[in-house]
Design a protein around this motif. Sequence first.
Motif, mmCIF file in Angstrom:
data_model
loop_
_atom_site.group_PDB
_atom_site.id
_atom_site.type_symbol
_atom_site.label_atom_id
_atom_site.label_comp_id
_atom_site.label_asym_id
_atom_site.label_seq_id
_atom_site.Cartn_x
_atom_site.Cartn_y
_atom_site.Cartn_z
ATOM 1 N N ASN A 97 -14.665 2.442 -11.563
ATOM 2 C CA ASN A 97 -15.360 1.337 -10.887
ATOM 3 C C ASN A 97 -14.391 0.371 -10.216
ATOM 4 N N VAL A 98 -13.214 0.867 -9.866
ATOM 5 C CA VAL A 98 -12.198 0.015 -9.238
ATOM 6 C C VAL A 98 -11.866 0.587 -7.858
ATOM 7 N N GLY A 99 -12.092 -0.221 -6.823
ATOM 8 C CA GLY A 99 -11.773 0.215 -5.466
ATOM 9 C C GLY A 99 -10.283 0.079 -5.186
ATOM 10 N N TRP A 100 -9.757 0.956 -4.363
ATOM 11 C CA TRP A 100 -8.321 0.902 -4.058
ATOM 12 C C TRP A 100 -8.033 1.609 -2.742
ATOM 13 N N SER A 101 -6.855 1.336 -2.230
ATOM 14 C CA SER A 101 -6.377 2.028 -1.029
ATOM 15 C C SER A 101 -4.884 2.261 -1.240
ATOM 16 N N THR A 102 -4.215 2.800 -0.235
ATOM 17 C CA THR A 102 -2.766 2.994 -0.388
ATOM 18 C C THR A 102 -2.021 2.365 0.787
ATOM 19 N N LYS A 103 -0.770 2.029 0.527
ATOM 20 C CA LYS A 103 0.130 1.548 1.585
ATOM 21 C C LYS A 103 1.248 2.590 1.719
ATOM 22 N N VAL A 104 2.530 2.187 1.669
ATOM 23 C CA VAL A 104 3.581 3.171 1.980
ATOM 24 C C VAL A 104 3.881 4.172 0.875
ATOM 25 N N THR A 105 3.837 3.763 -0.396
ATOM 26 C CA THR A 105 4.264 4.705 -1.456
ATOM 27 C C THR A 105 3.142 5.628 -1.916
ATOM 28 N N GLY A 106 1.906 5.317 -1.561
ATOM 29 C CA GLY A 106 0.773 6.120 -2.021
ATOM 30 C C GLY A 106 0.225 5.673 -3.361
ATOM 31 N N SER A 107 0.850 4.671 -3.978
ATOM 32 C CA SER A 107 0.340 4.125 -5.247
ATOM 33 C C SER A 107 -0.904 3.288 -4.952
ATOM 34 N N PRO A 108 -1.882 3.268 -5.879
ATOM 35 C CA PRO A 108 -3.095 2.491 -5.617
ATOM 36 C C PRO A 108 -2.835 0.987 -5.463
ATOM 37 N N VAL A 109 -3.331 0.449 -4.350
ATOM 38 C CA VAL A 109 -3.387 -1.003 -4.153
ATOM 39 C C VAL A 109 -4.836 -1.387 -4.422
ATOM 40 N N ILE A 110 -5.064 -2.111 -5.499
ATOM 41 C CA ILE A 110 -6.424 -2.437 -5.933
ATOM 42 C C ILE A 110 -7.053 -3.436 -4.967
ATOM 43 N N ASP A 111 -8.338 -3.196 -4.648
ATOM 44 C CA ASP A 111 -9.055 -4.069 -3.713
ATOM 45 C C ASP A 111 -9.053 -5.516 -4.214
ATOM 46 N N ASP A 112 -8.931 -6.441 -3.289
ATOM 47 C CA ASP A 112 -9.097 -7.882 -3.538
ATOM 48 C C ASP A 112 -8.078 -8.505 -4.487
ATOM 49 N N VAL A 113 -6.894 -7.881 -4.615
ATOM 50 C CA VAL A 113 -5.864 -8.527 -5.443
ATOM 51 C C VAL A 113 -5.258 -9.702 -4.686
ATOM 52 N N LEU A 114 -4.620 -10.611 -5.447
ATOM 53 C CA LEU A 114 -3.975 -11.773 -4.806
ATOM 54 C C LEU A 114 -2.764 -11.338 -3.993
ATOM 55 N N ALA A 115 -2.033 -10.346 -4.526
ATOM 56 C CA ALA A 115 -0.837 -9.851 -3.838
ATOM 57 C C ALA A 115 -0.479 -8.478 -4.390
ATOM 58 N N TRP A 116 0.248 -7.713 -3.605
ATOM 59 C CA TRP A 116 0.673 -6.379 -4.046
ATOM 60 C C TRP A 116 2.102 -6.140 -3.591
ATOM 61 N N ILE A 117 2.827 -5.344 -4.419
ATOM 62 C CA ILE A 117 4.236 -5.060 -4.156
ATOM 63 C C ILE A 117 4.437 -3.565 -4.399
ATOM 64 N N ASP A 118 4.701 -2.824 -3.344
ATOM 65 C CA ASP A 118 4.824 -1.366 -3.380
ATOM 66 C C ASP A 118 6.312 -1.017 -3.539
ATOM 67 N N CYS A 119 6.634 -0.191 -4.527
ATOM 68 C CA CYS A 119 8.045 -0.019 -4.903
ATOM 69 C C CYS A 119 8.429 1.426 -5.180
#
Length: 161
Positions: A97-119
């Motif tokens: 029940n958690v929405g997500w997408s991906t940026k450069v690394t392919g790790s899940p970026v959870i919808d509506d987070v305050l901030a995300w850091i892809d590493c």
Amino acid sequence: MTSVAVDQTEFRSVLGHFCTGVTVVTGRDGDTLAGFACQSFAALSLDPPLVLFCPGNTSSSWPRIHAAGVFCVNILGDHQLAVCKVMASKDPDKFANVGWSTKVTGSPVIDDVLAWIDCTITEVLEGGDHHIVIGRVEDLGFADSGHPLVFYKGGYGIYDA
Ligand SMILES: Cc1cc2nc3c(=O)[nH]c(=O)nc-3n(C[C@H](O)[C@H](O)[C@H](O)COP(=O)(O)O)c2cc1C
């Protein structure tokens, strides 16, 4: 110097006075998604840009994240207590029940987070019953608004500046 024997309950209680935000560290090993609630996140270095987090030896998500070699730190907002709780559980399908997408690394970026850091993982050190995982920042971003989910003395709160 004589050190005192440290009781685990007292250790938790004293360290619980350090107020932090809450993150979810995510990874993706093939089609298998992994994520766990994580308080032990910190900025480490500006040049090069490095962050760290500390997964415990009993974490079942950490071996999957390690295998992927990449991770994303998702900083939760105060509207995401339910996300925090499922990610702090042993639910076999935490992302049901958690929405997500991906940026450069392919790790899940959870919808509506305050901030995300892809590493990308650069180093893994031993730290007692935890590991210290150092990651190089590949991409990052933040939301235009929102307030953090706060963890203090074993409970959740909000910070409304
Ligand atoms: C607010 C909060 C912070 C947490 N911080 C950490 C942490 O820094 N490191 C860790 O290993 N577990 C931490 N946990 C516990 C894990 O989220 C929990 O053990 C989870 O079940 C691990 O799931 P896994 O087995 O899928 O890795 C935290 C839990 C909460 C609620």
